[in-house]
Scaffold this active site. Structure first.
Site, PDB file in Angstrom:
ATOM      1  N   HIS A  76       3.506   5.662  -1.064  1.00  0.00           N
ATOM      2  CA  HIS A  76       3.653   5.678   0.390  1.00  0.00           C
ATOM      3  C   HIS A  76       4.686   6.715   0.802  1.00  0.00           C
ATOM      4  CE1 HIS A  76       5.774   4.098   4.109  1.00  0.00           C
ATOM      5  NE2 HIS A  76       4.546   4.284   4.537  1.00  0.00           N
ATOM      6  N   SER A  77       4.365   7.552   1.786  1.00  0.00           N
ATOM      7  CA  SER A  77       5.328   8.479   2.372  1.00  0.00           C
ATOM      8  C   SER A  77       5.919   9.408   1.287  1.00  0.00           C
ATOM      9  CB  SER A  77       6.404   7.676   3.105  1.00  0.00           C
ATOM     10  OG  SER A  77       7.178   8.480   3.948  1.00  0.00           O
ATOM     11  N   TYR A  78       7.248   9.399   1.126  1.00  0.00           N
ATOM     12  CA  TYR A  78       7.892  10.163   0.032  1.00  0.00           C
ATOM     13  C   TYR A  78       7.295   9.803  -1.316  1.00  0.00           C
ATOM     14  CZ  TYR A  78      11.516  10.764  -3.584  1.00  0.00           C
ATOM     15  OH  TYR A  78      12.195  11.042  -4.756  1.00  0.00           O
ATOM     16  N   HIS A 218       3.664   3.945  10.615  1.00  0.00           N
ATOM     17  CA  HIS A 218       3.804   4.581   9.303  1.00  0.00           C
ATOM     18  C   HIS A 218       3.897   3.577   8.157  1.00  0.00           C
ATOM     19  CE1 HIS A 218       4.863   7.574   6.363  1.00  0.00           C
ATOM     20  NE2 HIS A 218       6.085   7.126   6.220  1.00  0.00           N
TER      21      HIS A 218
END
Length: 238
Positions: A76-78, A218
């Site tokens: 997820h994300s980073y 997000h």
């Protein structure tokens, strides 16, 4: 039965996958939710040495010491930076890569390169603690970027969020096994709100069209765990 390894994003920890992990396990799947060094229950290990390379190593070591194979590796994300590095180092153990509203880097890119304006804004609000530059401080209302609006979820998250070493976002990804890495099937589960900032056709071209969006914030694994789990089960059934 599938084996899932769910890797969190900046400022989070394995805790953020509780709702999804519970659902996957109820379907009979094996699920690991590691927290990266310096974050969540491992925040006591914070040091100036923590960078992207170390956090990639965290997950590679998990794969080896648990002898995990045919893994569906989710970031997820980073965490997209992390799982790309993990797959480069341990391609033989990965069955599928899933980018969960995540960075989708290529060789030589850092998260700052991928998401510069957001990361530079985060840096402006960071601070140095015990010689470590940290960003993503929880603050009084940490949910604006994460897209969480439910008051109960906000209260659940607040005490769990931890600041993240800036070096992780600034360090460039080094890939040494790209032929094997890019041969691994991949899928993208993104937020509807981030579509405008992505090259959807390019994502579809590298994932056999497996690009799905969920209309939420997000932190979609927290706000829409049922929908995220549904797509992960679909991937497991491929």
């Amino acid at each position: 039965m599938a084996v899932f390894v769910l890797v969190h994003g900046g400022g989070h920890g394995g805790w953020c996958y509780q709702f999804v992990a519970r659902r996957l396990r109820a379907e009979g799947h094996e699920v690991y939710t590691p927290s990266l060094t310096g974050l969540a229950e491992r925040e006591h290990l914070l040091s100036p040495d923590i960078d992207l390379d170390m956090q990639i190593t965290d997950v590679v070591k998990l794969l080896h010491f648990e002898d995990l194979r045919d893994v569906i590796l989710v970031g997820h994300s980073y965490g997209g930076m992390v799982i790309t590095g993990v797959a480069d180092r341990a391609a033989d153990r990965i069955d599928h890569l899933v980018y969960l509203d995540a960075a989708n880097p290529v060789n030589g890119q850092s998260l700052v390169d991928v998401a510069g304006p957001l990361m530079l804004l985060a840096r402006q609000m960071g601070r140095v603690v015990d010689g470590v530059e940290l960003v993503l401080f929880p603050g009084n209302d940490p949910m604006s970027f994460y897209g969480v609006t439910d008051p109960d979820l906000i209260e659940w998250m607040k005490p769990k969020l931890t600041p993240h070493p800036w070096k992780c976002f600034e360090q460039k990804l080094v890939l040494d096994n790209e032929d094997a890495l890019w041969a691994i099937p991949r899928s993208h589960i993104i937020c509807t709100s981030t579509i405008d900032g992505r090259d959807i056709e390019a994502l579809k071209a590298t994932s056999d069209g497996r690009v799905w969006d969920i209309d939420t914030g997000h932190d979609l694994m927290i706000t829409e765990p049922e929908a995220v789990t549904g797509y992960l089960l679909k991937i497991a059934a491929l």
